[in-house]
Every structure is written in structure tokens, then in C-alpha cells.
Motif scaffolding. Sequence first.
Motif, PDB file in Angstrom:
ATOM      1  N   GLY A   1      11.042   1.073   3.985  1.00 47.62           N
ATOM      2  CA  GLY A   1      10.777  -0.076   3.350  1.00 47.62           C
ATOM      3  C   GLY A   1       9.386   0.096   2.896  1.00 47.62           C
ATOM      4  O   GLY A   1       8.775   1.189   2.779  1.00 47.62           O
ATOM      5  N   ALA A   2       8.594  -1.017   2.909  1.00 46.54           N
ATOM      6  CA  ALA A   2       7.229  -0.943   2.193  1.00 46.54           C
ATOM      7  C   ALA A   2       6.131  -1.303   3.391  1.00 46.54           C
ATOM      8  O   ALA A   2       6.575  -2.190   4.192  1.00 46.54           O
ATOM      9  N   PHE A   3       4.941  -0.511   2.986  1.00 46.55           N
ATOM     10  CA  PHE A   3       3.994  -1.190   3.953  1.00 46.55           C
ATOM     11  C   PHE A   3       2.785  -2.087   3.272  1.00 46.55           C
ATOM     12  O   PHE A   3       2.433  -1.673   2.356  1.00 46.55           O
ATOM     13  N   VAL A   4       2.527  -2.962   3.949  1.00 46.57           N
ATOM     14  CA  VAL A   4       1.563  -4.245   3.284  1.00 46.57           C
ATOM     15  C   VAL A   4       0.369  -4.087   3.931  1.00 46.57           C
ATOM     16  O   VAL A   4       0.293  -4.214   5.458  1.00 46.57           O
ATOM     17  N   ASP A   5      -0.860  -4.330   3.251  1.00 41.39           N
ATOM     18  CA  ASP A   5      -2.103  -4.656   3.966  1.00 41.39           C
ATOM     19  C   ASP A   5      -2.025  -6.082   4.436  1.00 41.39           C
ATOM     20  O   ASP A   5      -2.226  -6.927   3.458  1.00 41.39           O
ATOM     21  N   GLY A   6      -2.047  -6.220   5.708  1.00 40.14           N
ATOM     22  CA  GLY A   6      -2.326  -7.837   6.369  1.00 40.14           C
ATOM     23  C   GLY A   6      -3.440  -7.801   6.881  1.00 40.14           C
ATOM     24  O   GLY A   6      -3.335  -8.964   7.636  1.00 40.14           O
ATOM     25  N   GLY A   7      -4.496  -7.143   6.669  1.00 41.98           N
ATOM     26  CA  GLY A   7      -5.837  -7.391   7.179  1.00 41.98           C
ATOM     27  C   GLY A   7      -5.934  -6.975   8.627  1.00 41.98           C
ATOM     28  O   GLY A   7      -6.924  -7.414   9.283  1.00 41.98           O
TER      29      GLY A   7
ATOM     30  N   VAL B   1       0.968  -1.309   0.104  1.00 42.80           N
ATOM     31  CA  VAL B   1      -0.049  -0.011  -0.138  1.00 42.80           C
ATOM     32  C   VAL B   1       0.933   1.335   0.084  1.00 42.80           C
ATOM     33  O   VAL B   1       0.276   2.274  -0.317  1.00 42.80           O
ATOM     34  N   ALA B   2       2.178   1.285   0.230  1.00 42.82           N
ATOM     35  CA  ALA B   2       3.168   2.374   0.513  1.00 42.82           C
ATOM     36  C   ALA B   2       4.446   1.867   0.548  1.00 42.82           C
ATOM     37  O   ALA B   2       4.684   0.720   1.017  1.00 42.82           O
ATOM     38  N   VAL B   3       5.236   2.630  -0.256  1.00 47.28           N
ATOM     39  CA  VAL B   3       6.887   2.615  -0.285  1.00 47.28           C
ATOM     40  C   VAL B   3       7.283   3.812   0.426  1.00 47.28           C
ATOM     41  O   VAL B   3       6.963   4.833  -0.007  1.00 47.28           O
TER      42      VAL B   3
ATOM     43  N   VAL C   1      10.095  -3.697  -4.162  1.00 45.57           N
ATOM     44  CA  VAL C   1       8.543  -3.933  -4.698  1.00 45.57           C
ATOM     45  C   VAL C   1       7.976  -2.402  -4.887  1.00 45.57           C
ATOM     46  O   VAL C   1       8.581  -1.392  -4.353  1.00 45.57           O
ATOM     47  N   GLU C   2       6.708  -2.378  -5.326  1.00 46.09           N
ATOM     48  CA  GLU C   2       6.217  -0.916  -5.820  1.00 46.09           C
ATOM     49  C   GLU C   2       4.710  -0.952  -5.241  1.00 46.09           C
ATOM     50  O   GLU C   2       4.165  -2.092  -4.962  1.00 46.09           O
ATOM     51  N   LYS C   3       4.300   0.229  -5.098  1.00 47.20           N
ATOM     52  CA  LYS C   3       3.046   0.292  -4.676  1.00 47.20           C
ATOM     53  C   LYS C   3       2.014  -0.367  -5.436  1.00 47.20           C
ATOM     54  O   LYS C   3       2.052   0.077  -6.555  1.00 47.20           O
TER      55      LYS C   3
END
Length: 227
Positions: free
Chosen positions: A37-43, A31-33, A59-61
Motif C-alpha cells: 500500500g501507500a505510506f502517508v505522513d500523518g504528522g 510519502v511512499a508507495v 495513489v502516487e508518491k
Amino acid sequence: MSRCSRLRGSYRSRPGREMIDFGEVKLLKVVAVTSVGAFVDGGRDKDILLPFAQQTKRVEKGEEVLVSLYTDKSGRPALTMNVYEYLSCDSPYHVDDAVKGRVYQISTRFGAFVAVDDMYSALIPSREVYPDIHIGDVIDARVTHVRDDGKLTLSARQKAYIQMDADAAHIMEVLDSCGGVLPLSDSASPEDIRQKLGMSKNAFKRAAGRLYREHRIVIEENMIRRQ
């Protein structure tokens, strides 16, 4: 209350969303870089950090990545793309079964590490990793060996007598794109053949031999050309 229980409590699930748990392997969206690092939607109620050091490629958004949840040195939940130790070795597959898997890491020494069905541990040996295989690719493959520990060995190619048709067609396509002449022959190095055609030297010789017998190409000292 255990350490893991405290961590789970601090990252509550979002309503209507499936939450990744510790040690699980799941395909999640970036969801964001940021600079860390990157932030990921983990629920969960907070997006989870995928540190640069835990990325097998940048990785990319908006990209979906295969990750597992672990606890970092500060005791916080974090994600990793190095999912090797979290994959299952109890697959239902046998030799010659067709499978579909996601490439999550590539090693020049060992080959392409693949998560079959995004959950089972598998490897395409380095001798069969061609330039068009990249991290994140979902590939069709064939099981060539089931190891004693349950891990799978894969080939991205069919058995030689089946693959030869596809290889011959590919050589003709490349010849057409190169004006009917390709600077490859039996004396070409395996690296040159792999780079230009994405196949092994043996596969090239089999397919070129068939094309020659069918009078579709002429094999010369340092090249092949369309008949």
C-alpha cells in the motif's frame, strides 16, 4: 489505559507537525508507495499505512489525499480514503449556496461523493456525473438540496438559464476543434452527448436551440454544423 490511548502513545506527533487523530478527516501527503500500500505522513513519528483496499483510486508518491484514521483488525492505526462515515452532516450551507468540495469516491449507482470544505458530506447524483469528474478533483458546485440528515446534494452546473451560456460556448469550441461539424442532433442518445460534450441531452438541446436561433449553427438530421 484505553486501546485508543495505547495506539496514540505508540504514534507520537512529530515536532511542529499537526497529528491526525482517530476519526478525523484530513488532506495528507503520500510519502511512499510499496507492495502493501501507500505510506502517508500523518504528522506522527511513523508514517501511516494506507492499504490498497482502502484506496478509492491508486495513489502516487507526493500526491495529497483526503483520508481518515482508523484502527485495523490487528489493532494498528491505518488510513482510509473511504471517508463517508467520518464526514460531518452539520454544514452551514443552504440551497443555491456556492460550495467547493473534493471528490473522494465515485459510484456508478449513486454518483460522485464529495467532501465540501474537506469536511461536510455531499453527493453529486449519478445523472450529473460527467466524464471530466475524477476522484481527487476539487470542484465548484451548487447546493440543490439539504437532506433531513444534513447531507448535501450538489450540482456541478449552474441553474439552466445561467448554464446555457457556458454550454453554448462549449459547443462552439468543440465544433471548432472538429472542423465545424459535430455528429450530434436531437435524435442522438444521451450517452453520445455526454461522451462528446460532457452535458445532458436536455442541456445540449437548450444550448443548441439558442445557437440555432442566433444563426450560429445549422441543425441537420444527424449533425450540427457551424453557420
